[in-house]
Scaffold this active site. Structure first.
Site, PDB file in Angstrom:
ATOM      1  CB  CYS A   1      -0.711   0.106   1.087  1.00  0.00           C
ATOM      2  SG  CYS A   1      -1.814  -1.322   1.584  1.00  0.00           S
TER       3      CYS A   1
ATOM      4  CE1 TYR B   1      -2.887 -10.433  -0.159  1.00  0.00           C
ATOM      5  CE2 TYR B   1      -4.596  -8.652  -0.575  1.00  0.00           C
ATOM      6  CZ  TYR B   1      -3.599  -9.062   0.188  1.00  0.00           C
ATOM      7  OH  TYR B   1      -3.180  -8.182   1.390  1.00  0.00           O
TER       8      TYR B   1
ATOM      9  CG  HIS C   1      -1.795  -8.858   4.243  1.00  0.00           C
ATOM     10  ND1 HIS C   1      -1.394  -8.618   3.033  1.00  0.00           N
ATOM     11  CD2 HIS C   1      -0.482  -8.848   5.245  1.00  0.00           C
ATOM     12  CE1 HIS C   1       0.149  -8.474   2.964  1.00  0.00           C
ATOM     13  NE2 HIS C   1       0.280  -8.522   4.251  1.00  0.00           N
TER      14      HIS C   1
END
Ligand code: ADP
Ligand code: SF4
Length: 683
Positions: free
Chosen positions: A31, A170, A173
């Site tokens: 990010c 993905y 996280h």
């Protein structure tokens, strides 16, 4: 200079399915607070990483659908074809330097509230979403699952159109729908997508195979998987299901990008972990698959990188923060300039940009986020536009960076420091528990300065205004820093706290200078960043009784933004520091303190032998005031860093750097940087 042959292995190409990375330096998705709102900034920043030698440069997580969006948090977007040109710009910048461009499509299901699109979030199970909004997700039905799979494939096709070489699936996280399906504590389904691990992996397998089918002929498909959620029996673990998932899907992707979860575990600060802190969790992966493996761990040492490759732990050295702090790290290794590497200090100031929705900043790299809008390059700076000399007073982070950058521009620079060593506040703060790596801020700059023939450093030179005048510099920069206030004035108290004359008051500066408290210690944290927590830890470890009082609801509140808050509070609790939140100080006497509840004002009395207010810093601007009164003979007099306004180390570095960039240049008219304005719709 040539690179040391010991590092040759890092420059070997690595085949990733149908594409080939030119070397082993791999910028993992991260990010950056630019994303879809500041796409030109994002593209330029990524392009500079490629220029700096990163063989693969990825986007951040990229929302694949309006049905799963982060609202104000700025990430990349690929909702439909209209998002392609912005991402294609990044690809173009990355390809211009021969690197591969990767993208990380993400559906964030139970993580997000969808406050912008107003779609109902969906995930494997109906639950409150992770973001603290009064919103619940609904459980996906079969039609939703079909739609979800199509979203992924459509996004992958768009990513290919944008020119990406690597497309992720993905599951990391604890943020994405795919991860939520895998997670035993998130997935309560009783159909073929829940229950056994085989069932929980089903959706991931389907998306992986369908993405491959759609674009895998020319585009590499990477999986990002958190192999350990660090949640014990509630989550995946590297010893059990995390490993089993890799075994089940071993040869399906072209690349395994493996890490730990959630983000606060993946991006731990140096205060709580060493370089390579993930290695024990991920080292099994290469034994399970023949596909290349990438992993992270705040790697800044090329020797560590080589050893990871040679030991067969990793094929590609993943980096987010090390590539932010030094976009030219690979080039420096390649050119045999190891000493020039600007090592990440592991402070997570970069992470705060994501939480605060602005382009990220970096303590070590003041050009981060400024590449496009100000045209700042991390390695190059325009040569001087005049021959004037500059005297900089104070060698803290602001003075050091101003000196380094002015020296790089070719100016004759004198840096005068009162103390025995350069570094200012960083030297003292790096001696606090866990903050040793912060000294890299000083190490990088003092080495650079030591290499410059046009830079003279004078230590033990506590200059007065008259001495500055005698020196006859063309320009004077005052970088004399700040001191912690002893008054208690701050956010909660706009007037000094009532402190009796006989109270033993120590400021953070006094503690860092070696003074020790007597009797029970009360630390009052109205600063809310790291200082009060670090002092509590230091003093408790030295055997003092420590009570930590704060008007906030928890300790070191701002460190939620650096993802350290839970660790700091846990550590203080485990060390037996007494924590009293939601209280102000109403009166301090020699042996006791009156605390006041911030809501009701009701008071209570606690024992206190030493009072340590951590509330605000006062600029050390006496020299500046004296010089202003003297009025010359210099052409300009400027304050930078904490002496102008106390702030973070990142802000001090930026202040010094900005001064050096703008020195001798025409003053900018109007807004001093380029903006990325929203397009006005045609309707
Ligand atoms: P910043 O974060 O703005 O760089 P610091 O407080 O870290 O500020 O550093 C300020 C530095 O300036 C300290 O190292 C301090 O010793 C030095 N300093 C302060 N006053 C003088 C002075 N009159 N002459 C020389 N050095 C000074
Ligand atoms: Fe590293 Fe801190 Fe820069 Fe982030 S802000 S890259 S943690 S030095």
């Amino acid at each position: 200079m040539n690179r040391n042959p010991r590092y040759d292995v890092l420059f070997e190409p690595v085949k990733i399915g149908p594409v080939t990375a030119p070397n082993r330096f791999y910028q993992v998705p991260h990010c950056n607070g630019m994303g879809h709102r500041y796409p030109s900034s994002m593209a330029e920043m990524r392009g500079i990483k490629a220029e700096g030698g990163w063989g693969v440069v990825n986007t951040e997580e990229c929302e694949i659908s309006h049905t799963s969006e982060l609202g104000g948090v700025i990430e990349a977007r690929l909702w439909d074809d209209s998002d392609i040109p912005a991402l294609a710009r990044m690809v173009e910048k990355v390809h211009a330097h021969g690197a591969l461009a990767g993208i990380e499509p993400a559906h964030l299901g139970m993580e997000v509230s969808n406050n912008y699109s107003r779609e109902i979030p969906m995930g494997p199970t109906a639950r409150p979403v992770d973001v603290l909004d009064p919103v619940q997700s609904r459980a996906m039905d079969k039609a939703d699952i079909r739609a979800f799979r199509k979203m992924h494939v459509d996004a992958a096709v768009r990513a290919k159109k944008a020119g990406f070489d690597i497309v992720y699936v993905y599951a990391g996280h604890d943020m994405t729908t795919l991860m939520h399906f895998l997670s035993p504590s998130r997935n309560d389904r009783t159909d073929e997508y829940g229950g056994s691990l085989e069932n929980r992996v089903r959706l991931m397998r389907e998306v992986l195979m369908e993405t491959k089918e759609a674009i895998g002929d020319t585009t590499a498909i990477a999986v990002r998987l958190a192999v350990d959620e660090m949640e014990g029996a509630d989550g995946l673990s590297a010893g059990q299901e995390g490993r089993e998932i890799v075994e089940m899907l071993a040869e399906l992707p072209d690349l395994w990008d493996v890490n730990v979860s959630g983000w606060e575990n993946d991006s731990q600060t140096s205060r709580f972990s060493e370089e390579g802190y993930q290695t024990d969790y991920i080292s099994f992966v290469k034994g399970v698959t023949t596909k290349p493996v990438v992993g992270v761990g705040r790697f800044t040492s090329p020797d560590t990188m080589v050893s990871l490759v040679n030991k067969g732990v990793l094929d590609l050295i993943g980096a987010a923060r090390p590539s932010i702090a030094d976009p030219f790290l690979p080039k420096k290794v390649e050119e045999g300039r190891i000493e020039d590497i600007r090592e990440c200090i592991g402070c997570n100031i970069c992470v705060t940009g994501d939480f605060l929705s602005h382009p990220m900043r970096c303590t070590q790299n003041p050009t981060m986020g400024e590449e496009w809008r100000r045209g700042w390059h991390p390695e190059y700076i325009p040569q001087k536009s005049n021959d004037d000399s500059v005297l900089i007073v104070g060698a803290g982070p602001a003075g050091l960076e101003a000196a380094r950058a002015l020296g790089q521009r070719g100016h004759q620079v004198t840096l005068a420091e009162a103390g025995d060593a350069v570094g200012g506040r960083v030297l003292h703060e790096a001696a606090l528990p866990g903050l040793a790596a912060w000294k890299r801020v000083v190490d990088y700059r003092s080495y650079q300065i030591s290499q410059m023939p046009n830079l003279n450093l004078y230590l033990q030179s506590d200059l007065s205004a008259e001495q500055v005048a005698e020196f006859e510099p063309d320009h004077v920069v005052v970088a004399t820093g700040s001191r912690w206030s002893a008054t208690g004035v701050g956010r909660q108290n706009r007037r000094p706290i009532a402190i009796a004359d006989d109270v033993h008051v120590l400021t953070p500066d006094a503690i860092m200078a070696g003074q020790m408290p007597k009797g029970p210690v009360v630390i009052f944290d109205d600063d809310h960043y790291y200082m009060a927590g670090a002092l509590a830890e230091k003093l408790r470890a030295a055997g003092h009784d420590v009570t930590y009082v704060t008007p906030a609801a928890d300790v070191s509140h701002w460190t939620h933004k650096t993802m350290e808050q839970a660790r700091i509070q846990t550590r203080l609790i485990e060390m037996d520091v007494t924590i009293i939140p939601l209280h102000n100080i109403s009166e301090v006497r020699a042996d006791s303190i009156d605390l006041a509840c911030i809501y009701t004002g009701s008071t209570r009395d606690i024992p206190c032998g030493t009072f340590i207010p951590v509330t605000m810093r006062e600029a050390s601007d006496t020299l500046y005031a004296d010089l202003t009164a003297l009025g010359g003979p210099w052409k300009s007099l400027t304050r930078v860093g904490d002496c102008l306004a106390p702030g973070t180390i990142a802000a001090a570095i930026y202040s010094g750097h900005k001064f050096a960039r703008e020195f001798g240049e025409p003053a900018p008219q109007g807004v001093p940087f380029k903006r990325e304005l929203p397009l006005l719709a045609v309707d």
